[in-house]
Motif scaffolding. Structure first.
Motif, mmCIF file in Angstrom:
data_model
loop_
_atom_site.group_PDB
_atom_site.id
_atom_site.type_symbol
_atom_site.label_atom_id
_atom_site.label_comp_id
_atom_site.label_asym_id
_atom_site.label_seq_id
_atom_site.Cartn_x
_atom_site.Cartn_y
_atom_site.Cartn_z
ATOM 1 N N ASN A 50 -28.170 33.695 92.720
ATOM 2 C CA ASN A 50 -28.309 33.911 91.277
ATOM 3 C C ASN A 50 -27.210 33.202 90.491
ATOM 4 O O ASN A 50 -27.454 32.714 89.385
ATOM 5 N N MET A 55 -28.115 29.461 90.572
ATOM 6 C CA MET A 55 -29.381 29.113 89.926
ATOM 7 C C MET A 55 -29.176 28.613 88.497
ATOM 8 O O MET A 55 -28.355 29.149 87.762
ATOM 9 N N LYS A 73 -35.039 29.429 91.021
ATOM 10 C CA LYS A 73 -34.461 30.152 92.144
ATOM 11 C C LYS A 73 -34.744 29.488 93.481
ATOM 12 O O LYS A 73 -33.887 29.476 94.363
ATOM 13 N N ALA A 116 -32.268 26.791 94.071
ATOM 14 C CA ALA A 116 -30.952 27.368 94.364
ATOM 15 C C ALA A 116 -30.908 27.905 95.796
ATOM 16 O O ALA A 116 -29.898 27.758 96.493
#
Length: 186
Positions: free
Chosen positions: A28, A31, A36, A39
């Motif tokens: 998170n 990101m 997401k 990431a």
């Protein structure tokens, strides 16, 4: 910061590959623009690269020492890119633990003057700061892809060097310099 009630902690779902909330938080932090899956790919490949590099470095050190006791397990583990999830999580935790600060400074206004007051950092805030600093430091590196940058910065953090460690040292130095104002703590 709210004046009335303390903000409640949101429950975060563990990541799908390792089942770790810490890795999910790191995803998170990494990101950007809600992407997401990108990431996740960056972090997972960075963790693999970092663990592989650390293992090679450790095997090289073992070979120099002339012990040769770990050749069986090192040869079996070094064949493919298969690492145990526990090993990867442990290296990530140690890298973040090395970067996490123990004290920081906060501005406090007393009688018209603003003082930088050193306060202790809670464990969860320390890890959150460490994640932020590692991502920020890896963005400033010169490797080709973000996965390589992040892997290199995590490896440096694991070994106690790099830009994120310098950021932690700067924060600690600032807190040490303002130790005289510690009695303004609230």
């Amino acid at each position: 910061m709210p004046r009335r009630k303390a903000a409640i902690k949101r429950e975060i779902l563990p990541d799908p590959l390792y089942g770790s909330e810490e890795v999910a938080k790191f995803i998170n932090v990494l990101m950007r623009a809600g992407k997401k899956s990108i990431a996740e790919k960056i972090l997972y490949s960075a963790l693999e690269i970092m663990t592989e590099r650390l293992r090679k470095e450790k095997d090289k050190d073992d070979d120099k020492g002339g012990k040769g006791g770990k050749t069986g397990s090192g040869a079996a583990a070094g064949k493919g890119r298969v690492h145990s999830g526990e090993e990867i999580l442990e290296t990530l935790r140690r890298a973040l633990g090395n970067v996490a600060p123990t004290v920081e400074v906060k501005s406090r206004r007393v009688g018209g003057a603003t003082y930088q007051v050193p306060i202790e950092v809670a464990a969860d805030r320390g890890v959150a700061l460490a994640m932020r600093w590692v991502v920020q430091a890896s963005k400033g590196r010169s490797e080709k892809t973000m996965a390589l940058r992040l892997a290199a910065e995590l490896q440096d953090a694991y070994l106690g060097r790099g830009a994120s460690i310098k950021t932690r040292d700067d924060v600690h130095r600032m807190a040490k310099a303002n130790q005289a104002f510690a009695h303004y703590r609230w």
